[in-house]
Design a protein around this motif. Structure first.
Motif: not given
Lengths: 121, 740, 184
Positions: B139, B143-145, B149, B164, B167-168, B171-172, B174-177
């Motif tokens: 990962l 991390p872009h794939m 995740w 966990q 959570n993973i 997290t992904y 949340n980081s996608v726009t």
């Protein structure tokens, strides 16, 4: 070229029916890794690189166990070699398994054997 | 010593080797490798690649020795170690493969390929901690794939770290726009996956909330609806739950669990028969073709209510001529009143339909309907063990056959009646007659073969099966049935051979089944990466959990139990002796060891004959045949069996030792099946492993303390242990004494 | 009888039902491939009336439909395909095959946006052809010569799934939300 024709032969499907060929083709493609490790594979959605970076470093603590430390809290239990040999002989366990079993019972062979022969259901 | 460097042209050639290998163009890969080796015979990486190609072409020995040579030339080449690991992996030595990959990875820590191969093996071997680490590294590198995740979440999930895992996934997200497309299946599934993790943590309230917001547009509508209904029920929101289950019944009125869930959330008391029935009636009316809505009430209705409902159900089924009517109702026979009512209803139906002018009940001439169906029901009723009267069963089946002499179903039941009368020969002949009435139907063909096997006619059974197996399979029907993993035939065939005293053939079949389970275990391998690509994570998790208990399957249990029992018999009556061990000296058919020896000899002769014929056939084949045939020959060569009749298996000098591989999975995966514990005792008792015998005995005792075999085994163990205990190890003595 | 989606642990008994009923058989791995690629599309009919004999009994499968999406549709149109469908002889005339098919077709549209579903059937298999054509509304597209191992021809049949798409659209409109199924 004739040489090439010979080379192509090896990929000739041997299945006789169209139905079988379909199944064989699908199964032969299962293990191709296409895409999952290509650097140029474009992700379907935009990812906020900054957010990812932050998230990764937050994760760091949770998964930063290094190889070699993988076993959680290895018990410092002394086991008697004679006990290991006894368990290997009587329970037909490997040496490693026998040692593990003894350690789980603080090196007490009697307790270990009793536990082993007690039904777990 | 590091290997020499390749020049540019050769380095390019090397890449070609790799590419051809990946495209499964093995001949081309080999050709390119040879070109490099001509000038650089000691180029370790090329030697390794060559080994890999040879391995893929089915030459594992050559491959291994070449890979070893390569490693001796360059111990520091990650490629050489990687290849070494791959060779171990394809030869199923996973532990050694993991070691080799780890070596390779130490030499080249950033190699994605090696890391990936290691990760797959770790999950295959259920090394969850190792898998978490590997997926974490993967990962971090990419991390872009999204699948990286998801994969880490899976690793945590399987390791048991649910928070966990969630959570993973979070997290992904949340980081996608950008918002996901509504047709994005990977997203839809990942969200549902996260939802099931939340539920698995017991946080039902939050699971429902997440489902109704984040998973609202899930593409898997059924999963969404089922999860929602379940959460609402668990949270006591009964009204909404009832609505949810009604919506599910609209979709599928043949799923009994929906009815029970609905009546439960509606709060209908279990003894309020008419209120319960009203729910089912509603759906029976709405879906005229629904079976469940009509049949399920028969489970809970009693007395006159049952009679009325059963009558209308039976009438409907008889009119339609549903052959499974009896099969679908026989579970009701545990209730004596229902058992008594059903045949009288069938008789009533017969009486009511007696009057038809054509005497055949039905205007359309289909005699499997109406009167024929009722007669068929009664024949099965009297053939069933809880209501058996074989004379009556015969009478009804004959009447049915008189009505329609060509009915496969009627003759099939007639064969079953013969079987229950103990006349296996007649049963088999009758089933074969039924088969002849519809030679295009494989179902009746299978049944005919099964009955032949029950009558120990292996050869004829195989020929019958051969009517439907693929003609072109080398090795004939048995090879096709083995390829296609036809468990029932292999098991029944083995059992029949065993009854005939041909232990070699019997063992051969049991071992084949054992091997098929190995193949199934191995089948999951490709899916560790494939499923990440497909994004169907919930199905993947289901598979992993199922494979973990694969060998609890009754297919395994039956064949393994057969094998262990046979090995016990072989131990007790070694070939060559004449049943000196008294009663156990005879096998099931009463054939003794001398006969077994004869059978072995005969089998050997047959094997030699088959070998000769195969050789002749091969010799006759045109050596100049087209290439397509060649690939096949390579494959056939790989498949060549050096013990087709199990002679080597039967010649074992340590049957008890051989039985262990079958026994261990029985005890591990089906510990609650007393049969496994009972044979486990027998094996360990004979091996004088009294502690292990005791282990089986304790388990058996916990399962069924009244069992006479358990009591008899306990007695034997006490008698055997007594004299030896005084000289035994003190610790061992203590354990045995306390447990006995 | 219980009709529900297939689970991976059903597969040995699905394979068993297939071997018992049909001449076209597959490795367990091919079933896994379906179950792990399109788990929403395959359904089983289970005989739930049999009491368990051991804690390890698996539900007896009396019918199944094994379905997939065409991975690389030659016509570029998303569509489903029926790989295998069978019902034990002992459990015929209950409409099981039809019910299995309808569940699968609904999921093809909902989950994968399928426009139609295709299948192959032996030209001699009258009962199956009757089910597909008369009960379910399939149309024969063409005949594929010697499709099967024993050289028998196959009818290639197709069913347009737009009625289901329409139903879903209407249901969605009724409940006040916009259709989400039709990305195109």
């Amino acid at each position: 070229s004739p040489a090439n024709a010979d080379l192509e032969d090896e990929v000739q499907p041997t299945a006789k029916s169209a139905e079988d060929r379909k199944a064989a083709a699908a199964l032969s493609k299962l293990d191709t890794h296409g895409g999952d490790d290509d650097d140029d594979a474009t992700p379907a959605r935009e990812v906020d690189q900054e957010a990812v970076k932050n998230a990764m470093s937050a994760l760091g603590g949770a998964a930063s166990v290094k190889p070699g430390e993988e076993k959680k809290e290895v018990k410092k239990v002394k086991v008697d070699a004679a006990d290991v040999a006894l368990l290997v002989e009587e329970l037909e366990l490997s040496k490693a398994k026998a040692t593990e079993l003894l350690k789980a019972h603080d090196g007490d062979a009697v307790l270990a054997m009793k536990a082993y022969i007690t039904p777990v259901f | 010593m590091p290997q020499q460097q390749l020049n540019t042209r050769e380095a390019n050639l090397f890449r070609t080797v790799v590419r051809h290998y990946e495209d499964k163009q093995y001949k081309r890969a080999l050709k390119a490798a040879e070109q490099i080796l001509k000038k650089n015979p000691k180029h370790a990486d090329t030697l390794s690649m060559k080994a890999l190609v040879l391995n893929a072409q089915g030459k594992p020995e050559e491959a291994f020795s070449l890979a070893k040579d390569a490693l001796t030339i360059d111990m520091k080449s990650p490629i050489c170690w990687h290849v070494y690991g791959i060779l171990y992996r394809t030869n199923k030595n996973f532990d050694e493969a993991i070691k080799a990959y780890k070596f390779a990875l130490r030499l080249e820590p950033d190699s994605h390929q090696i890391q990936r191969d290691l990760a797959v093996l770790q999950i295959q071997m259920r090394d969850y901690q190792g898998y978490v680490q590997s997926r974490f590294v993967m990962l971090k590198a990419r991390p872009h794939m999204r699948q990286n995740w998801t994969a880490l979440a899976i690793a945590y999930h399987l390791e048991g770290n649910l928070p966990q895992a969630e959570n993973i996934l979070k997290t992904y997200e949340n980081s996608v726009t950008s918002a996901p497309a509504k047709t994005d299946l990977e997203n839809s599934e990942a969200v549902l996956y996260r939802n099931t993790i939340i539920a698995e943590m017991g946080q039902t309230e939050r699971a429902l909330e997440h489902l109704e917001t984040d998973a609202k547009h899930s593409l898997d509508r059924l999963a969404f609806m089922e999860l929602r209904a379940k959460y609402l029920t668990q949270l006591g929101r009964k009204e909404e739950a009832a609505k949810a289950y009604r919506a599910l019944l609209e979709r599928n009125s043949e799923h009994p669990a929906y009815y029970t869930a609905l009546t439960s959330v509606l709060g209908i008391p279990a003894d309020d028969e008419s209120a319960l029935k009203a729910i089912y009636d509603e759906y029976a009316e709405k879906f005229p073709r629904s079976d469940a809505a009509r049949r399920l009430p028969l489970d809970f209705l009693t007395g006159e209510n049952f009679r009325t409902a059963a009558k209308s159900y039976l009438n409907l089924m008889f009119d339609k001529g549903v052959p499974s009517t009896f099969a679908n109702l026989k579970h009701l026979y545990s209730d004596p009143q229902k058992k008594a009512t059903l045949p009288t209803l069938a008789e009533e139906y017969l009486a009511e339909h007696q009057g038809g002018q054509d005497g055949k009940g039905q205007a359309n001439g289909d005699s499997s309907k109406g009167k024929g169906a009722a007669l068929f029901f009664l024949a099965q009723h009297y053939n069933y063990y809880m209501s058996r009267d074989l004379a009556k069963a015969t009478e009804f089946v004959e009447r049915a056959i008189e009505l329609d002499p060509q009915s496969v179903d009627f003759h099939m039941t007639k064969a079953r009646i013969y079987k229950h009368q103990g006349d296996l020969a007649k049963a088999s002949a009758t089933m074969d007659y039924a088969r002849s009435l519809d030679t295009k139907d494989r179902y009746i063909n299978s049944k005919a073969a099964k009955y032949l096997l029950r009558n120990n006619e292996n050869e004829k059974a195989l020929a019958t099966m051969g009517l439907f197996t693929r003609a072109e399979t080398v090795g004939g029907p048995i090879a096709d049935l083995t390829d296609m993993q036809c468990m029932w035939f292999l098991t029944e065939d083995g059992e029949a051979w065993e009854r005939r005293g041909n232990y070699g053939m019997a063992l051969k079949r049991y071992h084949t089944i054992f091997n098929i389970f190995d193949i199934w275990q191995e089948d999951q391998f490709d899916f560790h990466t494939f499923s990440l690509r497909k994004g169907q994570i919930r199905a993947y998790i289901d598979m992993v959990r199922w494979i973990d208990r694969l060998r609890e399957h009754p297919f395994y249990f039956r064949a393994a139990l057969d094998a262990v029992k046979l090995y016990l018999t072989m131990h007790d009556t070694p070939a060559g002796t004449n049943g000196v061990n008294g009663t156990s000296g005879k096998n099931a058919n009463g054939e003794d060891a001398a006969e077994r020896k004869k059978a072995l000899k005969k089998a050997k002769k047959e094997a030699q004959k088959a070998e000769r014929e195969a050789a002749e056939k091969a010799a006759k084949q045109d050596p100049n045949k087209a290439g397509a045939q060649k690939g096949k020959e390579v494959e056939d060569l790989k498949k060549k069996d050096d013990d087709p009749n199990g002679l080597k298996l039967a010649a074992t000098t340590d049957p008890l030792g051989d039985s262990i591989k079958f026994l261990l999975p029985l005890l591990q995966f089906s510990p609650k099946n007393i049969e496994g514990q009972l044979v486990g005792f027998e094996v360990y008792f004979r091996r004088k492993k009294y502690l292990l015998a005791l282990r089986c005995l304790s388990a058996a005792r916990a399962l069924d303390p009244e069992n006479t075999r358990v009591q008899e085994q306990a007695k034997r163990l006490r008698e055997a242990v007594g004299p030896t205990l005084s000289s035994a190890n003190a610790k061992l003595k203590e354990v045995i004494e306390s447990a006995l | 009888m219980d009709i529900r989606p297939l689970r991976p642990d059903d597969i040995p008994l699905i394979q068993h039902a297939n071997l018992e009923n049909l001449p076209e058989n597959y490795f367990l791995k091919y079933y896994l491939y379906h179950a792990l690629s399109w788990p929403q599309l395959s359904y089983v009919a289970v005989d739930v009336s049999r009491p368990k004999r051991t804690p390890y009994d698996y539900p007896k499968i009396v019918g199944y439909v094994l379905a997939k999406m065409e991975e690389e549709p030659t016509d570029g149109v998303q569509h489903g395909h029926i790989t295998s469908l069978s019902v034990m002889r002992t459990h015929r005339r209950l409409g099981i095959a039809e019910k299995l098919m309808r569940q699968s077709q609904l999921a093809m549209v909902e989950t994968f946006g399928a426009h139609y579903v295709s299948l192959h059937v032996r030209v001699s298999n009258k009962a199956a052809i009757h089910l597909y054509r008369d009960t379910l509304g399939f149309k024969t597209e063409k005949t594929e010569a010697q499709y099967y191992a024993d050289q028998e021809d196959a009818f290639c049949m197709k069913l347009d799934l737009s009625p289901i798409r329409e139903q879903i659209r209407e249901a969605a409109a009724e409940s006040g939300t916009k259709s989400t199924k039709d990305g195109a």
